[in-house]
Design a protein around this motif. Structure first.
Motif, short mmCIF file in Angstrom:
data_model
loop_
_atom_site.label_atom_id
_atom_site.label_comp_id
_atom_site.label_asym_id
_atom_site.label_seq_id
_atom_site.Cartn_x
_atom_site.Cartn_y
_atom_site.Cartn_z
N ILE B 64 -24.11 21.50 -45.65
CA ILE B 64 -25.20 21.98 -44.46
C ILE B 64 -25.26 19.92 -44.06
O ILE B 64 -25.78 19.36 -44.96
CB ILE B 64 -26.46 22.37 -45.37
N SER B 65 -25.69 19.87 -42.56
CA SER B 65 -26.14 18.92 -42.37
C SER B 65 -27.57 18.65 -41.76
O SER B 65 -27.96 19.97 -41.18
CB SER B 65 -24.98 18.57 -41.45
N VAL B 66 -28.38 17.75 -42.32
CA VAL B 66 -29.99 17.56 -42.44
C VAL B 66 -30.21 16.63 -41.85
O VAL B 66 -29.72 15.80 -41.97
CB VAL B 66 -29.54 17.73 -43.78
N GLU B 67 -30.94 16.62 -41.36
CA GLU B 67 -32.42 15.47 -40.03
C GLU B 67 -32.67 15.69 -40.44
O GLU B 67 -33.20 16.32 -40.99
CB GLU B 67 -31.56 15.87 -39.31
N ALA B 99 -26.08 13.11 -38.79
CA ALA B 99 -26.69 13.47 -39.65
C ALA B 99 -27.36 12.85 -41.03
O ALA B 99 -26.65 11.64 -40.78
CB ALA B 99 -25.99 14.74 -40.26
N ASP B 100 -28.24 13.28 -41.48
CA ASP B 100 -28.93 11.75 -42.64
C ASP B 100 -28.26 12.31 -43.86
O ASP B 100 -27.67 11.12 -44.41
CB ASP B 100 -30.46 11.61 -42.67
N LEU B 101 -28.21 13.85 -44.25
CA LEU B 101 -27.95 14.44 -45.98
C LEU B 101 -26.86 15.48 -45.01
O LEU B 101 -27.08 16.17 -44.88
CB LEU B 101 -29.52 15.01 -46.08
N GLN B 102 -26.24 14.91 -46.72
CA GLN B 102 -25.15 16.41 -46.29
C GLN B 102 -25.26 16.50 -48.09
O GLN B 102 -24.96 16.85 -48.52
CB GLN B 102 -23.62 15.61 -46.09
N THR B 130 -31.47 22.22 -39.47
CA THR B 130 -29.99 21.64 -40.79
C THR B 130 -29.15 22.69 -39.85
O THR B 130 -29.50 22.82 -38.85
CB THR B 130 -30.50 23.09 -41.35
N SER B 131 -27.72 22.53 -39.85
CA SER B 131 -26.72 22.96 -39.18
C SER B 131 -25.58 23.37 -40.44
O SER B 131 -24.75 22.18 -41.41
CB SER B 131 -26.34 21.50 -38.32
N THR B 132 -25.26 24.48 -40.52
CA THR B 132 -24.95 24.99 -42.04
C THR B 132 -23.79 25.44 -41.27
O THR B 132 -23.16 26.07 -40.13
CB THR B 132 -25.54 26.47 -42.81
#
Lengths: 396, 159
Positions: B64-67, B99-102, B130-132
């Motif tokens: 999950i890429s999290v901004e 993205a900021d967090l993986q 979020t992008s899953t």
């Protein structure tokens, strides 16, 4: 009806490789741990395979010049200079061959007239004697001894030299013993060769697999550059046995002679293997060092294990072979390996496959996974116990 | 010390005595190195790399890429700390790029992960989007190939 056509006397007299004989025994057996191989257990590093694949995609599928791709010869020249401090001109002093084996065959045919002699210290790689015989020469063997750490001694060399001596063929680090020779050891040999005007054929295929001390390239010794032909290749250090690629470096007149034979024999080494080898020399250091570090750990573990189970073993300083003593347990090398194979399913090659003086020894490759080495040691330990019990009941 | 870590990274079960033999060092030296490695937490834990795809199919992973909204003076640390405490979170990295967090999330099935994202991850203060992406098959993990290897193609005896 008169049978198949007669074969040449040379072939009729060519003894089959002791390894081949043993190989036939192993075929068809299951669960065998093999310490019998003369090659790495690693596969070729991926970036090397990838370079070859990419070259095929680009359509690099044709012949190369007889001597080999210029970029590969340039990479070899740079490598010889960087590692061993020896300078060769890529245009005229380097030939790329189908393994060191082809190079040995070429040089023997280039040098020998019937009856000429080549001095071959034993135990050694199985093809040395054969290469001399196939060219109509006479191999003059010298037995090296465990007490001398299987090094060639200058006195023994001097005693073997006759007016028919054309060359000395040595391979250090050594297959099958793992022995190495220091710069001082080699200097003493060089002195004898120089005095008696003997050419040196130095097979240095295991040079990069040197774990203790520094490898010295024979051609780097004083006065030896002009009388040494150095053989090397990619099989061992870069785990590329199946690519069949080696090379020889030496004086121009010798490389030219080899090339004349090579051009008629194989034309050139396979182009995809040459591309792969170029990549190995340019970017292969990291993978090579990782493999060497791993062999070194296995070496220590395996040799200690052999000594612990009662097979005294000289500490090999190079290559990836251990050459333990088995003669004290009452069997010949051949009987020992045969029974070890049938009773404990461990394949190792009798020392006699590498020369008569290998009697009483066994060649074990430690280029095998750590878990398998441990299992092999357990099995060999059980076999040694069996032999001891047999010995005890026979004595009582 | 580095050599000891490399050996244990490959096989965490190798005993000290074998490490000593393989490296050609005295046993005491290796024992000392191991004590220091553990005291300094250079090795965080000894585990096993399990190929769960072979064991069962009730384990699903998603990347999950999290901004996220950075915080003055703490950057992404607060939001990352918050996310990392969910037991569903298998690993978490601060990333360069868009993205900021993986976040790598583990769940029993796709629905469990969807629920986790909607109900737990997205509402975390500071999470902007979020992008899953679900893992369909693992080819390599922790530096090891998980697909069947080619095996040993060498002949049993060669020169």
């Amino acid at each position: 009806m008169s049978g198949p056509p007669r074969l040449s006397k040379m072939v009729q007299n060519l003894p089959p490789s002791g390894i081949r004989e043993f190989f036939d025994l192993v075929i068809g057996m299951d669960d065998v741990i093999s310490l019998g191989v003369g090659e790495p257990d690693f596969v070729t590093p991926w970036h090397i395979c990838d370079a070859a694949i990419a070259a095929m995609r680009r359509g690099m599928t044709s012949y190369t010049s007889n001597l080999g791709l210029m970029e590969l010869r340039e990479a070899i020249a740079a490598d010889m200079q960087r590692r061993w401090g020896v300078a060769y001109r890529p245009e005229t002093q380097i030939i790329v061959t189908v393994g060191v084996s082809e190079g040995l065959d070429l040089v023997m045919r280039a040098l020998l007239d019937p009856g000429d002699e080549v001095i071959v210290p034993e135990p050694c790689f199985v093809a040395y004697r054969a290469a001399v015989l196939m060219a109509g020469g006479i191999p003059v063997t010298i037995a090296t001894r465990e007490a001398d750490e299987f090094r060639l001694l200058p006195d023994d060399l001097e005693a073997a030299i006759t007016p028919r001596t054309r060359a000395l063929l040595i391979g250090y680090p050594n297959n099958p013993t793992g022995a190495t020779m220091s710069r001082e050891d080699l200097l003493a040999i060089a002195k004898v060769c120089s005095e008696h005007d003997v050419l040196v054929l130095s097979d240095e295929i295991y040079a990069l697999l040197t774990y203790e001390g520094q490898h010295t390239c024979f051609a780097s010794l004083p006065d030896m550059y002009e009388r040494t032909l150095v053989f090397n290749g990619f099989s061992k250090a870069y785990a590329m046995t199946g690519w069949r690629l080696g090379y020889a470096c030496g004086p121009e007149y010798l490389i030219d002679a080899l090339n004349r034979l090579h051009a008629y024999t194989v034309m050139c080494a396979p182009v995809s293997a040459q591309v792969a080898a170029t990549e190995a020399l340019r970017h292969g250091d990291g993978d090579m060092q990782r493999m060497v570090a791993e062999y070194d750990q296995r070496r220590r573990l395996f040799v200690k294990g052999l000594n612990d189970i009662g097979l005294p073993c000289f500490m090999p300083r190079g290559a990836f072979y251990a050459f333990p003593r088995v003669g004290h347990l009452g069997l010949t090398s051949k009987e020992f390996s045969r029974r070890l194979l049938f009773e404990q399913k461990v394949a190792a090659v009798p020392g006699t496959a590498f020369g008569a003086c290998g009697e009483g020894h066994l060649r074990c490759t430690y280029a095998t996974g750590m878990q398998q080495l441990k299992e092999a040691l357990d099995r060999m330990g059980r076999f040694v116990d069996t032999l001891r019990q047999e010995g005890a009941s026979a004595a009582s | 010390m580095l050599d000891v870590l490399r050996i244990l990274e490959q096989d965490g079960r190798v005993p000290a005595a074998e490490i000593a033999t393989r490296l050609g060092r005295p046993l005491e030296e290796i024992q000392q190195a191991l004590a220091e490695i553990e005291a300094r937490q250079l090795i965080v834990s000894y585990g096993a790399l399990v190929n769960w795809e072979k064991v069962s199919d009730d384990r699903v992973y998603a990347f999950i890429s999290v901004e996220a909204e950075p915080e003055h003076g703490r950057g992404f640390d607060t939001v990352a700390d918050h996310i990392s405490r969910f037991p569903e979170v298998h690993s978490l990295y601060l990333m360069s790029g868009t993205a900021d967090l993986q976040v790598v999330v583990e769940g029993n099935d796709f629905r469990a992960i969807a629920r986790f994202v909607a109900e737990k991850l997205a509402p975390v203060p500071g999470v902007r989007s979020t992008s899953t992406s679900f893992v369909l098959k693992t080819y390599k993990a922790e530096g090891r190939l998980l697909a069947e290897s080619g095996g040993d193609h060498r002949l049993a005896v060669t020169p």
